[in-house]
Design an enzyme around this catalytic site. Sequence first.
Site, PDB file in Angstrom:
ATOM      1  N   GLY A  12     -88.599  52.522 -12.971  1.00 30.31           N
ATOM      2  CA  GLY A  12     -89.728  53.154 -12.275  1.00 30.31           C
ATOM      3  C   GLY A  12     -90.269  54.314 -13.097  1.00 30.31           C
ATOM      4  N   ARG A  89     -75.430  40.837 -17.405  1.00 31.75           N
ATOM      5  CA  ARG A  89     -75.460  40.711 -18.873  1.00 31.75           C
ATOM      6  C   ARG A  89     -76.780  40.068 -19.266  1.00 31.75           C
ATOM      7  NH1 ARG A  89     -72.359  43.952 -21.365  1.00 31.75           N
ATOM      8  NH2 ARG A  89     -72.790  42.779 -23.257  1.00 31.75           N
ATOM      9  N   ASP A 116     -80.298  54.338 -14.932  1.00 34.44           N
ATOM     10  CA  ASP A 116     -79.069  53.538 -15.071  1.00 34.44           C
ATOM     11  C   ASP A 116     -79.348  52.101 -15.516  1.00 34.44           C
ATOM     12  OD1 ASP A 116     -76.220  53.141 -14.689  1.00 34.44           O
ATOM     13  OD2 ASP A 116     -76.769  51.967 -12.917  1.00 34.44           O
ATOM     14  N   THR A 118     -82.118  50.770 -17.077  1.00 38.34           N
ATOM     15  CA  THR A 118     -82.678  50.705 -18.436  1.00 38.34           C
ATOM     16  C   THR A 118     -81.621  51.047 -19.481  1.00 38.34           C
ATOM     17  OG1 THR A 118     -84.806  51.361 -17.560  1.00 38.34           O
ATOM     18  CG2 THR A 118     -84.490  51.674 -19.917  1.00 38.34           C
ATOM     19  N   THR A 138     -84.984  59.765 -14.305  1.00 41.27           N
ATOM     20  CA  THR A 138     -85.099  59.231 -12.938  1.00 41.27           C
ATOM     21  C   THR A 138     -85.267  60.396 -11.969  1.00 41.27           C
ATOM     22  OG1 THR A 138     -83.979  58.233 -11.041  1.00 41.27           O
ATOM     23  CG2 THR A 138     -82.541  58.952 -12.798  1.00 41.27           C
ATOM     24  N   ASP A 140     -84.213  60.270  -9.152  1.00 37.49           N
ATOM     25  CA  ASP A 140     -83.039  60.234  -8.264  1.00 37.49           C
ATOM     26  C   ASP A 140     -81.897  61.134  -8.750  1.00 37.49           C
ATOM     27  OD1 ASP A 140     -84.547  58.277  -7.049  1.00 37.49           O
ATOM     28  OD2 ASP A 140     -83.406  56.605  -7.892  1.00 37.49           O
ATOM     29  N   ASP A 142     -79.382  60.353 -10.440  1.00 38.86           N
ATOM     30  CA  ASP A 142     -78.104  59.693 -10.127  1.00 38.86           C
ATOM     31  C   ASP A 142     -77.394  59.139 -11.371  1.00 38.86           C
ATOM     32  OD1 ASP A 142     -79.853  57.676 -10.714  1.00 38.86           O
ATOM     33  OD2 ASP A 142     -79.540  56.529  -8.879  1.00 38.86           O
ATOM     34  N   ARG A 175     -92.091  70.704  17.524  1.00 33.89           N
ATOM     35  CA  ARG A 175     -91.667  69.307  17.341  1.00 33.89           C
ATOM     36  C   ARG A 175     -90.450  69.190  16.438  1.00 33.89           C
ATOM     37  NH1 ARG A 175     -97.727  66.941  16.281  1.00 33.89           N
ATOM     38  NH2 ARG A 175     -98.057  66.130  18.372  1.00 33.89           N
ATOM     39  N   ARG A 184     -82.665  56.578  -3.617  1.00 38.22           N
ATOM     40  CA  ARG A 184     -81.774  55.416  -3.514  1.00 38.22           C
ATOM     41  C   ARG A 184     -80.424  55.803  -2.934  1.00 38.22           C
ATOM     42  NH1 ARG A 184     -83.786  51.012  -4.431  1.00 38.22           N
ATOM     43  NH2 ARG A 184     -81.818  49.899  -4.551  1.00 38.22           N
ATOM     44  N   GLU A 236     -83.678  58.285   1.741  1.00 40.83           N
ATOM     45  CA  GLU A 236     -83.933  56.880   2.116  1.00 40.83           C
ATOM     46  C   GLU A 236     -82.649  56.053   2.211  1.00 40.83           C
ATOM     47  OE1 GLU A 236     -86.410  55.139  -0.943  1.00 40.83           O
ATOM     48  OE2 GLU A 236     -84.939  55.526  -2.505  1.00 40.83           O
ATOM     49  N   ARG A 279     -91.942  63.517  14.911  1.00 42.84           N
ATOM     50  CA  ARG A 279     -92.875  62.875  13.976  1.00 42.84           C
ATOM     51  C   ARG A 279     -92.156  62.640  12.663  1.00 42.84           C
ATOM     52  NH1 ARG A 279     -95.287  62.512  18.060  1.00 42.84           N
ATOM     53  NH2 ARG A 279     -97.455  63.129  18.503  1.00 42.84           N
ATOM     54  N   LEU A 286     -95.490  59.574  -3.844  1.00 47.29           N
ATOM     55  CA  LEU A 286     -96.037  60.879  -4.228  1.00 47.29           C
ATOM     56  C   LEU A 286     -95.017  61.628  -5.077  1.00 47.29           C
ATOM     57  CD1 LEU A 286     -97.647  62.087  -0.873  1.00 47.29           C
ATOM     58  CD2 LEU A 286     -98.824  61.358  -2.950  1.00 47.29           C
ATOM     59  N   GLN A 287     -93.725  61.363  -4.791  1.00 43.33           N
ATOM     60  CA  GLN A 287     -92.655  62.043  -5.533  1.00 43.33           C
ATOM     61  C   GLN A 287     -92.592  61.617  -6.993  1.00 43.33           C
ATOM     62  OE1 GLN A 287     -88.943  62.005  -2.600  1.00 43.33           O
ATOM     63  NE2 GLN A 287     -90.475  60.462  -2.109  1.00 43.33           N
TER      64      GLN A 287
HETATM   65  O1  F6P Z   1     -85.384  55.010  -8.753  1.00 43.58           O
HETATM   66  C1  F6P Z   1     -86.558  55.674  -8.478  1.00 43.58           C
HETATM   67  C2  F6P Z   1     -87.126  55.224  -7.168  1.00 43.58           C
HETATM   68  O2  F6P Z   1     -88.317  55.931  -6.944  1.00 43.58           O
HETATM   69  C3  F6P Z   1     -86.191  55.325  -5.972  1.00 43.58           C
HETATM   70  O3  F6P Z   1     -86.034  56.640  -5.506  1.00 43.58           O
HETATM   71  C4  F6P Z   1     -86.845  54.364  -5.016  1.00 43.58           C
HETATM   72  O4  F6P Z   1     -85.918  53.811  -4.121  1.00 43.58           O
HETATM   73  C5  F6P Z   1     -87.344  53.281  -5.933  1.00 43.58           C
HETATM   74  O5  F6P Z   1     -87.467  53.856  -7.209  1.00 43.58           O
HETATM   75  C6  F6P Z   1     -88.664  52.694  -5.524  1.00 43.58           C
HETATM   76  O6  F6P Z   1     -88.997  51.697  -6.433  1.00 43.58           O
HETATM   77  P1  F6P Z   1     -90.375  50.901  -6.473  1.00 43.58           P
HETATM   78  O7  F6P Z   1     -91.117  51.440  -7.665  1.00 43.58           O
HETATM   79  O8  F6P Z   1     -89.957  49.499  -6.704  1.00 43.58           O
HETATM   80  O9  F6P Z   1     -91.101  51.126  -5.201  1.00 43.58           O
END
Ligand code: F6P
Length: 361
Positions: A12, A89, A116, A118, A138, A140, A142, A175, A184, A236, A279, A286-287
């Site tokens: 991504g 593989r 991870d 790539t 990334t 994430d 992670d 609220r 992820r 998420e 809500r 956007l992130q």
């Molecule tokens: O790994 C980055 C990430 O943005 C994750 O946080 C998210 O779950 C995933 O990619 C979303 O991937 P896609 O681009 O397939 O919507």
Amino acid sequence: MNDRIGIVTGGGDCPGLNAVIRAVAKAGAKRGWETIGFLGGFEGILEPEQFMPLDYQKLSGLLTRGGTILGTANRGRFSAKVGDGETRRLPQSLIDGVHATVDKQKLRGLVCIGGDGTLSIAQQLFEGGVPVVGVPKTIDNDLEGTLWTFGFDSAVACATDALDRLHTTAESHNRLMVLEVMGRHAGWIALYAGVAGGADVILIPEIPFHYESICAKIADREQRENKRFTLITVAEGAREQDGELVTAADQPANRETRLGGIGAVVAEELEKRTGKEARVCVLGHLQRGGCPTNFDRALCCLFGAEAVELIAAGRFGRMVSYQGTHVSNVKIADAVGRLKTVPPDGDFARNARALGICFGD
Ligand code: F6P
């Protein structure tokens, strides 16, 4: 010795990819090397003419520009992660294809920028004799072997800004406001943004939650603090104790499936249990968009320069890494294959608890 290097971006996109591309090309040019960028991820390496010469003119404006001018892909033949979380593989034919291009283009080294998945591919290419170095990317955060990946700080800044905005509207309407963020199977974005944005509740994959605990926190805020609104940040990949992962659309709930929707589930359940209006806001891509933060820009510059150093030194199979006080490098093999997740009893979570933040456990 060849005086040309290649760059490929995989997985991504995220803020800072272009800044790394620029830094690699600049540091290469300083040594008198030419840089080419392959288009559309690893697939571009297999196609004739699917590359872009990255001469100096092309680098203008890249430091701050979001996305990747090379394009990228997180699906397809070069996906190392499929379904069960195991690393796939690559067929030998794909490794041979990359090898052939690297030879044909007379590349001294190939810079693989990714997370991870790539970098698992990069490691397999390295084992197959391709001179690769890695740069950890990334939102994430992670990836093992580096304290922070580039893109993470930018995603946290985006999520924190969202929390700041949600705070005022939550307070005005008394609220419950739930913000769902990406990440992820790791809760880094939720944790850092949650703390920075003053969330009262942070739900992360590493700490399965109970609704009772969240409801108790909401009640406590009302009774003891006279606060009739509550800000909840949910990653998420968070899930209820003994519950399932919530996935986007109709997909099997395996580790590689697209996540999304837990925010709405939490908001609905809390509304039912507390009788308060809730809500949800899903921050989504956007992130991943827009300019990198100052920190990410600087990190990307250092990462790109260090990657070129590694190539110059012939230290292939290594990934540049941020160690908190300096940029260094580690074996790619030591960074991939297992995710870096939030330690539930680590300093960050412990100090967040000390501030009264509830993790739902
Ligand atoms: O790994 C980055 C990430 O943005 C994750 O946080 C998210 O779950 C995933 O990619 C979303 O991937 P896609 O681009 O397939 O919507």
